[in-house]
Design an enzyme around this catalytic site. Structure first.
Site, PDB file in Angstrom:
ATOM      1  N   HIS A 243     -17.467  -0.782  16.483  1.00 28.21           N
ATOM      2  CA  HIS A 243     -18.008  -2.115  15.624  1.00 28.21           C
ATOM      3  C   HIS A 243     -16.961  -2.965  14.736  1.00 28.21           C
ATOM      4  CE1 HIS A 243     -17.722   1.468  12.726  1.00 28.21           C
ATOM      5  NE2 HIS A 243     -18.112   0.421  11.598  1.00 28.21           N
TER       6      HIS A 243
ATOM      7  N   HIS B  41     -16.492  -3.682  11.548  1.00 25.05           N
ATOM      8  CA  HIS B  41     -15.859  -3.319  10.239  1.00 25.05           C
ATOM      9  C   HIS B  41     -14.218  -3.380  10.357  1.00 25.05           C
ATOM     10  CE1 HIS B  41     -20.007  -1.900   8.648  1.00 25.05           C
ATOM     11  NE2 HIS B  41     -19.897  -3.243   8.597  1.00 25.05           N
TER      12      HIS B  41
ATOM     13  N   ASP C 297     -11.776  -1.473   8.863  1.00 23.52           N
ATOM     14  CA  ASP C 297     -11.537  -0.376   9.111  1.00 23.52           C
ATOM     15  C   ASP C 297     -11.851   0.332  10.473  1.00 23.52           C
ATOM     16  OD1 ASP C 297     -14.194   0.388   8.187  1.00 23.52           O
ATOM     17  OD2 ASP C 297     -13.530   2.228   7.643  1.00 23.52           O
ATOM     18  N   HIS C 298     -12.256  -0.443  11.313  1.00 19.65           N
ATOM     19  CA  HIS C 298     -12.458  -0.007  12.785  1.00 19.65           C
ATOM     20  C   HIS C 298     -11.738  -1.182  13.744  1.00 19.65           C
ATOM     21  CE1 HIS C 298     -15.202   3.305  12.214  1.00 19.65           C
ATOM     22  NE2 HIS C 298     -15.191   2.764  10.965  1.00 19.65           N
TER      23      HIS C 298
ATOM     24  N   HIS D 280     -25.956   0.485  11.505  1.00 18.46           N
ATOM     25  CA  HIS D 280     -24.663   0.275  10.659  1.00 18.46           C
ATOM     26  C   HIS D 280     -24.338  -1.000  10.678  1.00 18.46           C
ATOM     27  CE1 HIS D 280     -21.598   1.612   8.175  1.00 18.46           C
ATOM     28  NE2 HIS D 280     -20.686   1.464   8.984  1.00 18.46           N
TER      29      HIS D 280
ATOM     30  N   ASP E 292     -19.234   5.120  13.136  1.00 26.56           N
ATOM     31  CA  ASP E 292     -20.229   5.282  11.854  1.00 26.56           C
ATOM     32  C   ASP E 292     -21.517   5.421  12.073  1.00 26.56           C
ATOM     33  OD1 ASP E 292     -17.549   5.061  10.584  1.00 26.56           O
ATOM     34  OD2 ASP E 292     -18.123   3.341   9.526  1.00 26.56           O
TER      35      ASP E 292
ATOM     36  N   HIS F 281     -15.215   9.342  10.046  1.00 26.28           N
ATOM     37  CA  HIS F 281     -14.617   9.626   8.593  1.00 26.28           C
ATOM     38  C   HIS F 281     -14.932  11.238   8.180  1.00 26.28           C
ATOM     39  CE1 HIS F 281     -14.472   5.262   7.224  1.00 26.28           C
ATOM     40  NE2 HIS F 281     -15.216   4.790   8.374  1.00 26.28           N
TER      41      HIS F 281
END
Length: 254
Positions: A56, A58, A60-61, A114, A133, A171
């Site tokens: 996805h 985001h 941090d991805h 998400h 996530d 995570h």
């Protein structure tokens, strides 16, 4: 020949994953939370990164896509449903598509909620799934973009995977998730045992990821919104979607 998964911590609570095929020599990195650490870990393993598989958009991805591509020349696969919010990619995929690492086939799954385009990569022959996530040990992702109906449908799709599937979630949230799960499901003996195991692992600074679907089916409240006892506890008997929404709201405010 089996694939090799190398898992490593990065950022504050993310995990990075390198997936390596000995036969072809190809290596996929699942998401790019920390380009520097990803490149370091690949060098330590002696693996040349050939692909990025994004789950996805985001940061941090997908935030390390450009740096990893610049360093390796790899091919980036991204979910079409997250559109141009992943600005650096080579190919976009939809749920139902497949991607390959050597001769190993990964099925692209819709795990939206998400984010609207969140996908997972399920490799049935290897009994593993990289779920980003969408689901965590004893938890699930926040509904930043989706609806309870969408997210519950994702839980059902994940629940339909073979019980022996190993879930690589992105995570280290397990202790916080366990505290919440035991709060709303205090009589679940399997959950109490699992929570104690998580505490023991974290006391030794060991990861609680990956988890298994079989374990989560018995203990993860977000997968159990259609269980009568959970519905009664949350005050929405006969309504799995409302129960799921109530659990998610309670976790958001826990």
């Amino acid at each position: 020949m089996p694939l090799h998964v190398h898992q490593f911590p990065c950022l504050s609570d993310n995990y990075g994953f390198l997936l390596h095929d000995d036969v072809s020599g190809e290596t996929a990195v699942i998401d790019t939370p920390d380009a520097e650490e990803i490149l370091k870990q690949a060098e330590i393993k002696g693996w040349a990164i050939s692909h990025i598989w994004n789950t996805h958009w985001h940061p941090d991805h997908a935030g390390g896509n450009q740096a990893v591509k610049d360093a390796t020349g790899c091919t980036i696969i991204a979910p079409r449903g997250d559109g141009e919010r992943i600005p650096v990619y080579d190919h976009q995929v939809d749920p139902g598509d497949t991607v390959k690492l050597g001769d190993h086939v990964a099925h692209v799954m819709d795990v939206s909620g998400h984010t609207l385009g969140h996908i997972a990569y399920h490799l049935p022959d290897n009994e593993i799934a990289f779920v980003g996530d969408s689901i965590f040990a004893l938890g699930c992702g926040r509904m930043f973009e989706g609806t309870p109906e969408m997210m519950w449908s994702t839980m059902l799709r994940l629940r339909d995977l073979p019980d022996n599937t190993t879930l690589y979630c992105a995570h280290e949230y397990s202790q916080a998730n366990a505290r919440f799960a035991t709060h709303i499901d205090p009589d679940n003996a399997a959950l109490a045992e699992y929570s104690a195991r998580i505490d023991a692992l974290r006391a030794e600074d060991k990861p609680t990821v990956p988890t298994t679907l079989a374990r989560e089916l018995d203990t993860n409240p977000f997968l159990r919104a259609d269980v009568a006892a959970m519905q009664a506890h949350m005050g929405h008997e006969g309504d799995a979607v409302a129960t799921f929404a109530a659990i998610r709201s309670a976790k958001d405010n826990f």
